[in-house]
Design an enzyme around this catalytic site. Sequence first.
Site, PDB file in Angstrom:
ATOM      1  N   ARG A 196       0.843  -1.207   0.000  1.00 35.07           N
ATOM      2  CA  ARG A 196       0.000   0.000   0.000  1.00 35.07           C
ATOM      3  C   ARG A 196       0.874   1.251   0.000  1.00 35.07           C
ATOM      4  NH1 ARG A 196      -3.837  -3.335   3.397  1.00 35.07           N
ATOM      5  NH2 ARG A 196      -2.559  -2.950   5.229  1.00 35.07           N
TER       6      ARG A 196
ATOM      7  N   ASP B  31     -16.062  -2.702  -3.520  1.00 40.86           N
ATOM      8  CA  ASP B  31     -16.044  -3.988  -2.819  1.00 40.86           C
ATOM      9  C   ASP B  31     -17.454  -4.560  -2.815  1.00 40.86           C
ATOM     10  OD1 ASP B  31     -13.702  -5.334  -0.903  1.00 40.86           O
ATOM     11  OD2 ASP B  31     -15.724  -6.051  -0.454  1.00 40.86           O
TER      12      ASP B  31
ATOM     13  N   ASP C 196      -6.717  -6.318  -6.135  1.00 43.11           N
ATOM     14  CA  ASP C 196      -6.325  -7.129  -4.970  1.00 43.11           C
ATOM     15  C   ASP C 196      -7.459  -8.082  -4.593  1.00 43.11           C
ATOM     16  OD1 ASP C 196      -5.044  -8.169  -2.767  1.00 43.11           O
ATOM     17  OD2 ASP C 196      -5.468  -6.460  -1.462  1.00 43.11           O
TER      18      ASP C 196
ATOM     19  N   CYS D 180      -2.990 -13.405  -4.070  1.00 38.57           N
ATOM     20  CA  CYS D 180      -2.691 -14.093  -2.806  1.00 38.57           C
ATOM     21  C   CYS D 180      -2.981 -15.589  -2.905  1.00 38.57           C
ATOM     22  CB  CYS D 180      -3.479 -13.469  -1.653  1.00 38.57           C
ATOM     23  SG  CYS D 180      -5.259 -13.566  -1.851  1.00 38.57           S
TER      24      CYS D 180
END
Length: 396
Positions: free
Chosen positions: A214, A252, A300, A340
Site C-alpha cells: 500500500r 467492494d 487485490d 494471494c
Amino acid sequence: MPVPKVILKAKRAQPFFGRHPWVFAGAIERTEGDPADGAEVDLVSHGGNFVARGLYNAQSKINVRLYCWEEGRALDRDFFRERLSRALHLRHDVLKLNGPDAGYRVCFSEADYLSGLIVDRYGDWLSVQFTALGLAARRTEIAEVLRELLNPKGIYLRTEKGIGKLEGAELHDGLLWGELPPADLSIAENGMRFLVNLAEGQKTGYYLDQRANRAAVAKLCAGKRVLDAFTYTGGFGLYAAKGGAAEVLSLDASEPALEIGRKNAALNGLSNITFEKADVFGHMGELVAAGRTFDVVVLDPPKFARNRAAVPDALKGYRRLHQLALKLLARDGILVSCCCTGLIAMTDLEELIAQVAVESKRDLQLLERRGASPDHPVSVTCRETGYLKCVISRVW
Ligand code: SAH
C-alpha cells in the site's frame, strides 16, 4: 513414558531433514506407541535416525507437523515461549513494528516454525488463528505465553472455514482470554489509522500483509485518478488519497467492509474517495462501457483457488480482471496486480500479465515485483509461506 514414533518409508526422509514441516500419510510406514491426535511424536527415518519432533493428527492429511529438529526437546511451554520470543524479536527488534496501537503479524505459522499458528496484534488485542489440531489443543498454554510476552488486554480466537473438517479441531470464534475489544478498535499504520473489527472482519480482521505494498503504491498516486478494486476497508484507496490522488473510486462486494472504509476515510480526514458496493467484474465492465479511464488501477482480489483443480478457473478470473484493467488504464497508467493464491507463482502471474498485455495491444513495463510485508516472512524450507505476489507495472 517414551515419546511415540512415526517411522518414515525408505528414501522419504530428505524433505524433513530439510526442515519441511508437513508429513503426509504417503511418506509414513508405521507408527509405534499409538499416539493420540495432538500428541507429541518423534519422526524417525527408515534407518532409525531421529529427524524431528512433531505433533500427530490422524484426522488431517498432514499426519505430523514438525516443530523441532533438536533431539529430546519437548514441545512444552518453554518451547512455545522460545519460538514466540524469536518471532517477536523479528517484529520488535529487527523490523521495529512495536509502537503504540501497532498492527503487525506476531507469528506466521510455518514461517516462524510454528505450523498452524497465526497471531496478529492490533493495538492492545491479539487475534489468534489455529489451523492445526495439535496447537489448537494447546491454546490455553499458548494464550498464557502470549500474555507473558505481549501483555494484551484480550485475545480473540478466529477460526478458518473448514478447519473442523481438515483437522478435526472443534473451534469457535470468540474471546480466548481477557476483555472484548471496543467497537472502535483501530491501529496506526504508516501515519494513518485503520479500524479493525476482530470479531467480524475478514481473515483475522485486517490485511496486514499488504502494508508495504500500500505504501509503495501511494507514492505513485499524487494527482492521479485511482481505481481500488477489492478495497475491503479502504486499504490501497486510502493510502492513494493520502498520497495526493486527485480522486479515488473504491469498490467492494461487502457492505460491512465498505462501511468501515467510509469511517476510515473520515478518521483520516480524506474526502475524495467514493466507496461503491459492486461486483468488481461487472462494475469494471460498466466503467469500460461508459468510457471511463484511470491513471492507477489496483487489483487485490481474494484467494481464487484453494486446490490445484481450481487453478485454471482462478487464472481465468485474474485474466479477466487484467483485461478490464488494461481497458481502463490511460497511457502511462500504473497497474497493481496482487495475487494471494499460493498455488499461482510469481512467474505464472507475470506470464499472465504479459499475455493479456499482448492480446490487449498494450505494452507494459514491470516496475516492481513485491511480496508480503516482512512480518509475513517466507520460510526457505517451506516456500508455501510465500503466497502473496504484487506486481507494479506501467502501461507504456
Ligand atoms: N485491498 C484490501 C484487501 C482486499 S481483500 C486491503 O488492502 O485491505 C479482498 C476483498 O475482495 C474483500 O474485501 C472481498 O469482500 C472483496 N471481493 C471478493 N469478491 C469480490 C467481487 N467479485 N467484487 C467485489 N469485491 C469482491
